[in-house]
Scaffold this motif. Structure first.
Motif, mmCIF file in Angstrom:
data_model
loop_
_atom_site.group_PDB
_atom_site.id
_atom_site.type_symbol
_atom_site.label_atom_id
_atom_site.label_comp_id
_atom_site.label_asym_id
_atom_site.label_seq_id
_atom_site.Cartn_x
_atom_site.Cartn_y
_atom_site.Cartn_z
ATOM 1 N N ASN A 73 -8.337 8.161 -7.691
ATOM 2 C CA ASN A 73 -9.450 7.402 -7.970
ATOM 3 C C ASN A 73 -8.904 6.847 -8.344
ATOM 4 N N HIS A 74 -7.908 7.070 -9.959
ATOM 5 C CA HIS A 74 -7.184 6.041 -10.573
ATOM 6 C C HIS A 74 -6.567 5.137 -9.787
ATOM 7 N N LEU A 75 -5.912 5.172 -9.538
ATOM 8 C CA LEU A 75 -5.087 4.573 -7.889
ATOM 9 C C LEU A 75 -6.203 3.267 -7.146
ATOM 10 N N PHE A 76 -7.353 3.448 -6.274
ATOM 11 C CA PHE A 76 -8.074 3.360 -5.863
ATOM 12 C C PHE A 76 -9.559 2.280 -6.808
ATOM 13 N N ASN A 77 -9.630 2.724 -7.796
ATOM 14 C CA ASN A 77 -10.216 1.138 -8.641
ATOM 15 C C ASN A 77 -9.140 0.503 -9.358
ATOM 16 N N LYS A 78 -7.647 1.425 -9.836
ATOM 17 C CA LYS A 78 -6.739 -0.524 -9.753
ATOM 18 C C LYS A 78 -6.581 -1.289 -8.442
ATOM 19 N N CYS A 79 -6.179 -0.379 -7.723
ATOM 20 C CA CYS A 79 -6.123 -1.499 -6.517
ATOM 21 C C CYS A 79 -7.529 -2.252 -5.298
ATOM 22 N N ALA A 80 -8.726 -2.849 -6.595
ATOM 23 C CA ALA A 80 -9.459 -2.590 -5.910
ATOM 24 C C ALA A 80 -9.900 -1.856 -4.267
ATOM 25 N N GLY A 81 -10.013 -1.215 -4.518
ATOM 26 C CA GLY A 81 -10.351 -0.416 -3.299
ATOM 27 C C GLY A 81 -9.342 -0.663 -1.932
ATOM 28 N N SER A 82 -8.448 -1.806 -2.463
ATOM 29 C CA SER A 82 -7.628 -2.037 -0.585
ATOM 30 C C SER A 82 -5.584 -1.852 -1.143
ATOM 31 N N CYS A 83 -5.784 -1.684 0.068
ATOM 32 C CA CYS A 83 -4.055 -1.328 0.504
ATOM 33 C C CYS A 83 -3.441 -2.988 -0.041
ATOM 34 N N ALA A 84 -2.614 -2.355 -0.757
ATOM 35 C CA ALA A 84 -1.377 -2.961 -1.812
ATOM 36 C C ALA A 84 -0.958 -3.932 -1.428
ATOM 37 N N TYR A 85 -0.648 -3.353 0.567
ATOM 38 C CA TYR A 85 0.531 -4.577 0.850
ATOM 39 C C TYR A 85 -0.457 -5.116 1.893
ATOM 40 N N CYS A 86 -1.931 -5.036 2.588
ATOM 41 C CA CYS A 86 -1.952 -5.661 3.411
ATOM 42 C C CYS A 86 -4.106 -5.734 3.264
ATOM 43 N N ARG A 87 -4.032 -5.654 2.395
ATOM 44 C CA ARG A 87 -5.466 -6.271 1.341
ATOM 45 C C ARG A 87 -6.744 -5.464 1.376
ATOM 46 N N ARG A 88 -6.434 -4.387 3.332
ATOM 47 C CA ARG A 88 -7.237 -4.262 3.550
ATOM 48 C C ARG A 88 -8.369 -3.274 3.201
ATOM 49 N N PRO A 89 -9.283 -3.589 3.581
ATOM 50 C CA PRO A 89 -10.358 -2.645 2.401
ATOM 51 C C PRO A 89 -10.105 -1.175 2.548
#
Ligand SMILES: [Zn+2]
Length: 243
Positions: A73-89
């Motif tokens: 949950n922490h990481l999902f919120n921190k990354c706004a629900g997207s992959c840190a590399y490709c930024r796909r949801p």
């Protein structure tokens, strides 16, 4: 990761795994498996004659299960629900994803449970990074983007356009730094662009693609599932005809 523990007992349960890494009784991958797929006992083999079994109490297993959910949950919120590399949801309405170790736990086992070293990685990026970056990494400097570095700005390295309608999907990435260029190449963003276009034109293939990605995700989450994940990964590459 201790900052997400709710009490001293949870901290102690997590510390047990950290201590097993420090004493070299477990490597990072094994400790992560004990944490992310908790069981009453875990056995790890390092060759024919070397087999080690570790036992975990019900409360330890409950801590790992609950803490993992909190970390997700922490990481999902921190990354706004997207992959840190490709930024796909990613997530329930997006692509399957993993808790991703930016510096791989196989090379930096002491960072296995360090929250600063964790981010969101979709199955695609996780798989390619493992095969092309993590396996060859020496030291702590990644040749691709490092989303965990202080002051990291994604658009300083990569920009992208992603458009989806009922009948068309389109994605195109551009890179504007050496790390961005390396990310595009090594994490095979060309395959992402291709899969967007092909899946957009052919919904059944999109459905198959998602099923394969999720199955790879399940395989990757267990030490024992690596073989299955690699097989499915080869299947995916053959569908999109990339070498
Ligand atoms: Zn990704």
């Amino acid at each position: 990761m201790k900052s997400l523990c709710v009490d001293g007992d949870e901290e102690n349960h997590l510390q047990k795994l950290i201590d097993l890494i420090r004493s070299k009784d477990m490597d990072g991958g094994e400790a992560w498996s004990a944490f992310s797929a908790p069981a009453a006992s875990k056995t790890f083999k390092r060759g024919e004659a070397d087999s080690r079994t570790f036992d975990f109490s019900p409360v330890e297993r409950a801590t790992y299960k609950n803490l993992r959910q909190r970390v997700q949950n922490h990481l999902f919120n921190k990354c706004a629900g997207s992959c840190a590399y490709c930024r796909r949801p990613v997530g329930h309405y997006g692509w399957a994803w993993h808790i991703e170790h930016v510096l791989p736990k196989s090379k930096h086992s002491s960072l296995t449970f360090s929250l600063d070293n964790l981010t969101v990685g979709c199955v695609h990026c996780n798989q390619w990074k493992g095969a092309r970056i993590d396996r060859y990494l020496v030291g702590k400097i990644l040749p691709i983007i490092n989303p965990s570095l202080p002051g990291f700005i994604y658009s300083a390295h990569l920009t992208y356009v992603q458009i989806s309608t009922d009948s068309l999907s389109f994605a195109k990435y551009s890179h504007c730094s050496p790390e961005g260029a390396k990310t595009y190449k090594e994490l095979s963003f060309e395959m992402l662009e291709r899969s967007y276009a092909i899946n957009g034109m052919h919904p059944p293939l999109a459905s198959l693609h998602e099923k394969i990605e999720r199955a790879i995700g399940v395989g990757l989450s267990a030490v024992e599932g690596q073989g299955l994940a690699e097989l499915l990964f080869e299947l995916k590459k053959s569908i999109y005809k990339l070498n």
